[in-house]
Enzyme design. Structure first.
Site, mmCIF file in Angstrom:
data_model
loop_
_atom_site.group_PDB
_atom_site.id
_atom_site.type_symbol
_atom_site.label_atom_id
_atom_site.label_comp_id
_atom_site.label_asym_id
_atom_site.label_seq_id
_atom_site.Cartn_x
_atom_site.Cartn_y
_atom_site.Cartn_z
ATOM 1 N N TYR A 160 46.673 6.312 49.721
ATOM 2 C CA TYR A 160 47.303 5.037 50.078
ATOM 3 C C TYR A 160 47.022 4.638 51.529
ATOM 4 O O TYR A 160 46.563 3.510 51.784
ATOM 5 C CB TYR A 160 48.805 5.099 49.798
ATOM 6 N N LYS A 164 44.787 1.290 52.808
ATOM 7 C CA LYS A 164 45.311 0.236 53.679
ATOM 8 C C LYS A 164 44.561 0.170 55.009
ATOM 9 O O LYS A 164 44.446 -0.908 55.611
ATOM 10 C CB LYS A 164 46.815 0.436 53.900
#
Length: 235
Positions: A160, A164
């Site tokens: 994750y 990002k």
């Protein structure tokens, strides 16, 4: 009238962002890959349902054609995202993460964002005041992630934050390529949503604030930046 598309908007931050922008006078396309949930959400808000699966080329192309036929687009909020928690609510750490784990997360968070942005760029470029908001995360900051004592430093997941961080770089490169647009990445904060099994410490009302604010920047507003509610964040 400002016309706005929000991906992944049938719940959570996307839904709250849609609600706030409609209240501010925007015509909002509520992007949802599930027709039933999307229709219910759109009817609650007074939004326009747009069937849109960011991981599917045909779905994105059809959505772009539908919006073009309806008149165009001024604001794109790339909100759809996944974190990849296990069934028990944990995240996959460095010892166990695989390339397939990253591929799954990147398919939505990175490739999906690019797929949607690419498809809607022709419409945005026709707008008098085009805006793109990419929903990032504080976990994407390399500065914060390497600062002991911060939540980002303590976060054990790999996929994750990496996805990002890629979103942040994509934001910068798009902003340089299209200086006539306002293109920024935002960090909503640790918000209680389905994405994190509702473990977040903020409400969706609090988390959506920076998304809504950056969706309404004018032509003289910032671009190529990375912002939280309190201001710019370090990369």
């Amino acid at each position: 009238m400002t016309t706005t598309l929000i991906t992944g908007a049938n719940k959570g931050l996307g839904f709250e962002t849609a609600r706030r922008l409609i209240a501010a006078g925007h015509t909002v396309y509520l992007g949802s890959r599930d027709e039933g949930r999307g229709r219910a959400a759109a009817e609650r808000l007074g939004a326009r349902l747009l069937l849109l699966d960011v991981t599917d080329d045909a779905s994105v192309a059809a959505a772009a054609k539908a919006v073009e036929a309806d008149g165009g687009l001024d604001v794109l909020v790339n909100n759809a995202g996944v974190e990849g928690r296990t069934a028990g609510g944990g995240v996959i750490g460095a010892a166990d993460v695989t390339a397939d784990d990253l591929r799954t997360i990147f398919e939505t968070n990175v490739f999906g964002l690019v797929r949607v942005t690419h498809a809607f760029l022709p419409l945005l470029r026709r707008s008098a005041a085009p805006v793109v908001v990419n929903v990032s995360s504080g976990l994407a900051s390399l500065t914060v992630a390497t600062t002991e004592g911060t939540p980002a430093y303590a976060y054990p997941g790999v996929a994750y934050p990496a996805s990002k961080a890629a979103v942040n770089m994509i934001t910068v490169q798009y902003a340089k390529a299209f200086p006539e647009m306002r293109i920024n990445a935002v960090e909503p904060g640790y918000t209680a949503t389905d994405l994190n099994h509702h473990t977040g410490t903020q409400t969706v009302e609090e988390g959506a604030e920076i998304i809504v604010r950056m969706a309404q920047v004018g032509p003289d507003g910032p671009t190529g930046g990375y912002f939280a509610a309190h201001g710019p964040l370090p990369w």
